[in-house]
Enzyme design. Structure first.
Site, mmCIF file in Angstrom:
data_model
loop_
_atom_site.group_PDB
_atom_site.id
_atom_site.type_symbol
_atom_site.label_atom_id
_atom_site.label_comp_id
_atom_site.label_asym_id
_atom_site.label_seq_id
_atom_site.Cartn_x
_atom_site.Cartn_y
_atom_site.Cartn_z
ATOM 1 N N CYS A 233 0.690 -1.476 0.033
ATOM 2 C CA CYS A 233 0.178 -0.165 0.072
ATOM 3 C C CYS A 233 0.725 1.362 -0.300
ATOM 4 C CB CYS A 233 -0.971 -0.339 0.779
ATOM 5 S SG CYS A 233 -2.119 1.764 1.296
ATOM 6 N N CYS B 105 -0.050 3.547 3.362
ATOM 7 C CA CYS B 105 0.482 3.395 4.250
ATOM 8 C C CYS B 105 1.773 3.775 4.460
ATOM 9 C CB CYS B 105 0.806 1.534 3.821
ATOM 10 S SG CYS B 105 -1.197 1.564 3.920
#
Length: 133
Positions: A59, A62
């Site tokens: 991600c 993230c």
């Protein structure tokens, strides 16, 4: 290779490189990775605010968020920060209704206080201030 680089630096740069390396490792320990479902339950049941960062290694947002969480963990000693890999612990993510990453959920004594979907550091900072009063 590391020894060669450290030895080739000027003395004042050598101390900077070592200091920076030490500081980074110290900060990284502030956002603790969850190791099991029991570990997760114990941590969110604490008396202080616990920020749970649901993330995945693939991600992008993230990865962007990680250094900000580390910095916030340094600045907010009254809160605890944990990270849950949503791929590894999909049962925990599902139990918490996490369907988008990153998702940050704030807990105190096992009760959800608030939730942020996305890499919204400003909102997280203001929520931490709100719940630590």
């Amino acid at each position: 290779m590391r020894g060669f680089i450290a030895n080739s630096l000027k003395p004042h740069m050598r101390s900077f490189a070592l200091r920076r390396s030490f500081t980074s490792s110290r900060i990284l320990r502030k956002v603790n990775a969850v190791e099991s479902f029991g570990d997760y339950n114990t941590r969110i049941s604490a008396d202080k605010v616990t920020v749970v960062d649901f993330y995945a290694d693939w991600c992008g947002p993230c990865k962007y968020l990680k250094p900000f969480l580390e910095k916030l963990s340094e600045q907010n000693q009254k809160a605890s920060f944990i990270a849950v890999n949503a791929d590894k612990f999909s049962d925990i993510a599902q139990k918490n209704g996490v369907y988008a990453l990153p998702t940050m959920v704030l807990f105190r004594k096992g009760q959800e206080l608030d939730r942020i979907v996305g890499a919204d550091v400003k909102t997280l900072s203001s929520l931490l201030a709100k719940y630590q009063e």
